[in-house]
Design an enzyme around this catalytic site. Sequence first.
Site, PDB file in Angstrom:
ATOM      1  N   HIS A  55      -0.739  18.595  -0.488  1.00  0.00           N
ATOM      2  CA  HIS A  55      -1.030  17.222  -0.329  1.00  0.00           C
ATOM      3  C   HIS A  55       0.054  16.722   0.960  1.00  0.00           C
ATOM      4  CE1 HIS A  55      -1.779  12.871  -1.685  1.00  0.00           C
ATOM      5  NE2 HIS A  55      -0.687  12.524  -0.927  1.00  0.00           N
ATOM      6  N   HIS A  57      -0.097  14.313   4.969  1.00  0.00           N
ATOM      7  CA  HIS A  57      -0.863  13.091   5.949  1.00  0.00           C
ATOM      8  C   HIS A  57      -0.508  13.544   7.370  1.00  0.00           C
ATOM      9  CE1 HIS A  57      -2.007  10.158   2.888  1.00  0.00           C
ATOM     10  NE2 HIS A  57      -0.904  10.725   2.046  1.00  0.00           N
ATOM     11  N   GLN A 150      -7.604   4.853   3.465  1.00  0.00           N
ATOM     12  CA  GLN A 150      -6.165   4.256   3.300  1.00  0.00           C
ATOM     13  C   GLN A 150      -6.114   2.846   2.706  1.00  0.00           C
ATOM     14  OE1 GLN A 150      -2.444   5.831   4.224  1.00  0.00           O
ATOM     15  NE2 GLN A 150      -2.466   4.229   2.634  1.00  0.00           N
ATOM     16  N   GLU A 211      -0.216   5.286  -7.783  1.00  0.00           N
ATOM     17  CA  GLU A 211       1.165   5.590  -7.152  1.00  0.00           C
ATOM     18  C   GLU A 211       2.000   4.301  -7.233  1.00  0.00           C
ATOM     19  OE1 GLU A 211       2.873   7.141  -2.666  1.00  0.00           O
ATOM     20  OE2 GLU A 211       0.801   6.692  -3.053  1.00  0.00           O
ATOM     21  N   ASP A 307       3.806  15.509   1.512  1.00  0.00           N
ATOM     22  CA  ASP A 307       3.282  14.267   1.707  1.00  0.00           C
ATOM     23  C   ASP A 307       3.566  13.971   3.059  1.00  0.00           C
ATOM     24  OD1 ASP A 307       1.953  12.082   1.118  1.00  0.00           O
ATOM     25  OD2 ASP A 307       3.562  11.140  -0.243  1.00  0.00           O
ATOM     26  N   TRP A 313       6.419   6.194   6.021  1.00  0.00           N
ATOM     27  CA  TRP A 313       6.913   6.306   4.755  1.00  0.00           C
ATOM     28  C   TRP A 313       8.147   7.060   4.500  1.00  0.00           C
ATOM     29  CZ3 TRP A 313       1.854   6.908   6.303  1.00  0.00           C
ATOM     30  CH2 TRP A 313       1.004   5.916   6.141  1.00  0.00           C
TER      31      TRP A 313
END
Length: 425
Positions: A55, A57, A150, A211, A307, A313
């Site tokens: 996982h 991005h 998203q 989430e 992630d 983030w």
Amino acid sequence: MLIRDVCLSDGRQGRDLLVQDGRIAAIGPQLAAPEGTEIIDGQGWLLSPPFVDAHFHLDATLSHGQPRVNDSGTLLEGIALWGELKPQLTQEALIERALRYCDWAVARGLLAIRSHVDVCDDRLLAVEALLEVKRRVAPYLDLQLVAFPQDGLLRSKNALVNLRRALDLGVEVVGGIPHHERTMAEGAESVRILCELAAERGLRVDMHCDESDDPLSRHVESLAFETQRLGLQGRVTGSHLTSMHSMDNYYAAKLIALMAESRLGVVANPLINITLQGRFDSYPKRRGMTRVPELLAAGLDVAFGHDCVLDPWYSMGSADMLEVATMGLHVAQMTSRTAMRQCFEAVTVNAARIVGLEGYGLEVGCHADFVLLQARSPEEAIRLRAARLLVVRRGQVLSRMAPAIASLHLAGRPSSVDWSFSPPR
């Protein structure tokens, strides 16, 4: 290539591994070396299949500070920041950052990444960029792409059309984010639409699910139901699932059983989950990571993902899956020897099963993809975040690193420190 004297994660020691034509030809003690074979002394170190990140991005990676920093540290501000950055993106910058990250990954023995890519930009700029990255890195890294709406499948005007376009261009997995839709009902509807699309096209599903810290966010229940209804067992993954951390225990027990029936894969993201979740708590603060030990006990495949790295983030990270495993171990309090090995498997074999890698592993006939770690066991590799002495893909050496040894001078004599530790058997 013949690598002599390595230990394997299942406890076997003193093994040699022979590579021929890009595959593992033999494993055993004191193997004969065919003429012309390169021989590498493994010195008793741990040979592992490569790390797998289930996982990530890649479209946002290494964009930290553009156009500004996430001051609140929340998931929602990160999403808002990404929305501010999207109009400024160029294919050239996306490709350059992604390729730089892939170089980091290979040097750390990470040879397979499943990356979500935002499809809510009508230009599909990030999709086209990462498809080009996938083509360029194919000789040394498996990159699998997830079409990720998203901004919400139903919340974003053209998301479904764009998602279909992304799949037509070659993106392999259907993604979603039901908890970011306007209502719980629309979230459940998005799950249905996306699972039906995956079933229609024969594709896998990997959905950001629940989430949040909201114990009533229960879209993974819908995901498990649709998986069973459409016969998608073994092809569907629920990622994050942080709401399970806050759920009532009775409901969580029922939910885990339903997930096991549906053979869902699960990906927790320890570094990011504990950073983004609990932001609205005073004290005590929730950790936010999903119920990893309980999910494993129910027989589900559970992986750990990185992630984010240096993006809206998360302002840290370095493509080191042993760092991810270390955080997962601590947050889930997985400190028994068995549990520590499960944490190692969460960034290797479990992640490979969830992604669907073929020919993965250290068995005769598998691809000759592996990493030599300066450790004597999986537990020690996590503790030391062991140096990656050798990274090999299809029998070709991609990266070498010198052993980490501290040279000292004690009482007038040279000495060295070996940080490895082999407990008595």
